[in-house]
Design a protein around this motif. Structure first.
Motif, PDB file in Angstrom:
ATOM      1  N   PRO A 238      -6.252  -6.458 -17.537  1.00 24.14           N
ATOM      2  CA  PRO A 238      -5.118  -7.320 -17.202  1.00 24.14           C
ATOM      3  C   PRO A 238      -3.852  -7.020 -18.003  1.00 24.14           C
ATOM      4  CG  PRO A 238      -6.728  -8.529 -18.489  1.00 24.14           C
ATOM      5  CD  PRO A 238      -7.357  -7.207 -18.168  1.00 24.14           C
ATOM      6  N   VAL A 239      -3.906  -6.024 -18.866  1.00 21.30           N
ATOM      7  CA  VAL A 239      -2.708  -5.577 -19.578  1.00 21.30           C
ATOM      8  C   VAL A 239      -2.106  -4.357 -18.893  1.00 21.30           C
ATOM      9  CG1 VAL A 239      -1.810  -4.666 -21.752  1.00 21.30           C
ATOM     10  CG2 VAL A 239      -3.515  -6.495 -21.777  1.00 21.30           C
ATOM     11  N   VAL A 240      -2.943  -3.390 -18.555  1.00 20.94           N
ATOM     12  CA  VAL A 240      -2.459  -2.127 -17.985  1.00 20.94           C
ATOM     13  C   VAL A 240      -2.260  -2.219 -16.476  1.00 20.94           C
ATOM     14  CG1 VAL A 240      -2.986   0.315 -17.668  1.00 20.94           C
ATOM     15  CG2 VAL A 240      -3.569  -0.817 -19.830  1.00 20.94           C
ATOM     16  N   ALA A 241      -3.239  -2.782 -15.771  1.00 19.06           N
ATOM     17  CA  ALA A 241      -3.179  -2.798 -14.303  1.00 19.06           C
ATOM     18  C   ALA A 241      -1.955  -3.531 -13.754  1.00 19.06           C
ATOM     19  CB  ALA A 241      -4.463  -3.395 -13.738  1.00 19.06           C
ATOM     20  N   PRO A 242      -1.559  -4.705 -14.290  1.00 17.55           N
ATOM     21  CA  PRO A 242      -0.345  -5.338 -13.778  1.00 17.55           C
ATOM     22  C   PRO A 242       0.906  -4.495 -13.973  1.00 17.55           C
ATOM     23  CG  PRO A 242      -1.667  -6.940 -14.970  1.00 17.55           C
ATOM     24  CD  PRO A 242      -2.277  -5.596 -15.239  1.00 17.55           C
ATOM     25  N   THR A 243       0.936  -3.736 -15.067  1.00 14.15           N
ATOM     26  CA  THR A 243       2.084  -2.859 -15.312  1.00 14.15           C
ATOM     27  C   THR A 243       2.168  -1.782 -14.237  1.00 14.15           C
ATOM     28  OG1 THR A 243       1.859  -3.244 -17.688  1.00 14.15           O
ATOM     29  CG2 THR A 243       3.152  -1.336 -16.999  1.00 14.15           C
ATOM     30  N   VAL A 244       1.031  -1.182 -13.923  1.00 13.47           N
ATOM     31  CA  VAL A 244       0.994  -0.170 -12.865  1.00 13.47           C
ATOM     32  C   VAL A 244       1.360  -0.794 -11.519  1.00 13.47           C
ATOM     33  CG1 VAL A 244      -0.493   1.443 -11.598  1.00 13.47           C
ATOM     34  CG2 VAL A 244      -0.739   1.198 -14.092  1.00 13.47           C
ATOM     35  N   GLY A 245       0.775  -1.955 -11.238  1.00 13.00           N
ATOM     36  CA  GLY A 245       1.030  -2.617  -9.963  1.00 13.00           C
ATOM     37  C   GLY A 245       2.481  -3.009  -9.791  1.00 13.00           C
ATOM     38  N   ALA A 246       3.112  -3.482 -10.857  1.00 14.19           N
ATOM     39  CA  ALA A 246       4.514  -3.901 -10.772  1.00 14.19           C
ATOM     40  C   ALA A 246       5.419  -2.731 -10.425  1.00 14.19           C
ATOM     41  CB  ALA A 246       4.948  -4.531 -12.090  1.00 14.19           C
ATOM     42  N   VAL A 247       5.177  -1.586 -11.046  1.00 15.50           N
ATOM     43  CA  VAL A 247       5.999  -0.407 -10.759  1.00 15.50           C
ATOM     44  C   VAL A 247       5.756   0.080  -9.326  1.00 15.50           C
ATOM     45  CG1 VAL A 247       6.447   1.992 -11.390  1.00 15.50           C
ATOM     46  CG2 VAL A 247       6.113   0.278 -13.180  1.00 15.50           C
ATOM     47  N   LEU A 248       4.498   0.080  -8.903  1.00 15.88           N
ATOM     48  CA  LEU A 248       4.189   0.494  -7.528  1.00 15.88           C
ATOM     49  C   LEU A 248       4.816  -0.461  -6.517  1.00 15.88           C
ATOM     50  CD1 LEU A 248       0.431   1.570  -7.798  1.00 15.88           C
ATOM     51  CD2 LEU A 248       2.439   3.047  -7.550  1.00 15.88           C
ATOM     52  N   GLY A 249       4.730  -1.764  -6.770  1.00 12.89           N
ATOM     53  CA  GLY A 249       5.334  -2.742  -5.876  1.00 12.89           C
ATOM     54  C   GLY A 249       6.836  -2.581  -5.790  1.00 12.89           C
ATOM     55  N   SER A 250       7.459  -2.280  -6.928  1.00 14.42           N
ATOM     56  CA  SER A 250       8.903  -2.058  -6.945  1.00 14.42           C
ATOM     57  C   SER A 250       9.279  -0.814  -6.152  1.00 14.42           C
ATOM     58  CB  SER A 250       9.389  -1.913  -8.393  1.00 14.42           C
ATOM     59  OG  SER A 250       9.105  -3.076  -9.135  1.00 14.42           O
ATOM     60  N   CYS A 251       8.477   0.236  -6.294  1.00  3.15           N
ATOM     61  CA  CYS A 251       8.738   1.470  -5.537  1.00  3.15           C
ATOM     62  C   CYS A 251       8.565   1.232  -4.037  1.00  3.15           C
ATOM     63  CB  CYS A 251       7.803   2.579  -6.010  1.00  3.15           C
ATOM     64  SG  CYS A 251       8.154   3.171  -7.679  1.00  3.15           S
ATOM     65  N   MET A 252       7.574   0.468  -3.659  1.00  2.62           N
ATOM     66  CA  MET A 252       7.386   0.141  -2.243  1.00  2.62           C
ATOM     67  C   MET A 252       8.574  -0.627  -1.698  1.00  2.62           C
ATOM     68  SD  MET A 252       3.375  -0.901  -1.843  1.00  2.62           S
ATOM     69  CE  MET A 252       3.612  -1.257  -0.108  1.00  2.62           C
ATOM     70  N   TYR A 253       9.085  -1.560  -2.498  1.00  4.72           N
ATOM     71  CA  TYR A 253      10.258  -2.322  -2.055  1.00  4.72           C
ATOM     72  C   TYR A 253      11.451  -1.395  -1.832  1.00  4.72           C
ATOM     73  CZ  TYR A 253      14.246  -5.396  -1.986  1.00  4.72           C
ATOM     74  OH  TYR A 253      15.417  -6.016  -1.620  1.00  4.72           O
ATOM     75  N   LEU A 254      11.652  -0.472  -2.765  1.00  6.67           N
ATOM     76  CA  LEU A 254      12.772   0.462  -2.624  1.00  6.67           C
ATOM     77  C   LEU A 254      12.635   1.312  -1.364  1.00  6.67           C
ATOM     78  CD1 LEU A 254      13.348   1.807  -6.248  1.00  6.67           C
ATOM     79  CD2 LEU A 254      14.827   0.272  -4.957  1.00  6.67           C
TER      80      LEU A 254
END
Length: 286
Positions: A238-254
């Motif tokens: 729950p420390v690393v995975a949310p960080t990865v997910g947040a960046v991926l979600g941001s890239c998808m939005y872009l």
């Protein structure tokens, strides 16, 4: 009034860190207190939905409290994504994240004090991570027994990615923005939706500070090192995975939304197919 204004902190970064600390503190105070109430009452005073709703109300309240100072990140993964997107300076990443972590730690400590008697009665005075009377899950998230490490990592990546994907467009004027005053309420509803649909596997932390801060508190308050070693050292997920997910979600939005919206400085190109009004004009001209 002028004397009170003189108490204003001059350094902008310190002011912003104070806001992130207090916002995360309020968020966790709502959520962890609800978790403690449900757990120690053996679900006679609330249930699974109560905790999810409390976290959602906590997010909304914290955003209304701090949005005018920092934009109310309340989550190191959100801060990282905003840095990647150029919305926040990279020099603020570490101060913001540490402030959020500290806010979560202090909130866990206050909840422990408020519910101390209930926790001790429920646990029989033995603070454990495992068993029917465990109380560590009041504060930090833990995986279900059936869950593999890979699936738990995916769970947190998807949950946090969905969070960023949904919140990034809320103030986008080229799309369908939410009213400025309602953005915190909308974010709270998004958090509620993610929580009630994706918390069965491992608690839907979707926020490194939300999990690590209270986990550090339980380490120092008597639960011992087992809060970090249990479930094959699961704590890092729950420390690393949310960080990865947040960046991926941001890239998808872009890629799927932001870059596909019309350029505000240029008129949208129209198709070469004549419009109905153009056809009518041509017929009358003939």
């Amino acid at each position: 009034m002028l004397k009170l204004r003189s108490l204003r902190v001059r350094n902008a970064v310190i002011r912003e860190c104070m806001a992130e600390f207090l916002g995360t503190f309020v968020l966790l105070l709502f959520g962890l207190a609800a978790s403690a109430q449900v757990k120690t009452s053996r679900s006679t005073k609330g249930d699974f939905l109560s905790v999810n709703m409390a976290f959602a109300v906590g997010v909304m309240s914290a955003m209304y409290l701090t949005k005018g100072i920092t934009g109310a990140h309340l989550n190191p993964s959100v801060t990282l994504s905003f840095c990647v997107l150029g919305k926040t300076s990279w020099r603020k990443l570490v101060p913001y994240s540490l402030s959020q972590l500290l806010g979560a730690y202090v909130a866990a400590g206050l909840v422990y004090l408020v519910y101390y008697d209930a926790i001790m009665e429920f646990s029989g005075g033995v603070l454990t991570v495992y068993g029917p009377n465990e109380t560590a899950s009041i504060f930090a998230t833990y995986p279900s027994e059936y869950l593999s490490l890979e699936r738990s990592f995916l769970d947190q990546v998807v949950g946090t990615g969905l969070l960023l994907l949904c919140i990034l467009g809320l103030d986008e004027k080229r799309n369908t923005p939410a009213p400025e005053a309602l953005i915190p309420a909308v974010v709270g509803i998004i958090i509620l939706g993610i929580s009630i649909s994706m918390s069965a596997n491992c608690g839907a932390a979707i926020n490194p500070a939300r999990d690590l801060g209270p986990r550090l508190f339980t380490l120092s308050a008597g639960w011992g090192t087992e809060v970090f070693t249990c479930y094959n050292y699961w704590f890092w997920v729950p420390v690393v995975a949310p960080t990865v997910g947040a960046v991926l979600g941001s890239c998808m939005y872009l890629i799927f939304i932001d870059w596909q919206l019309p350029d505000p400085d240029l008129p949208e190109k129209t198709a070469d197919i004549p419009t109905v009004s153009a056809k009518v004009k041509q017929e009358f001209a003939l």
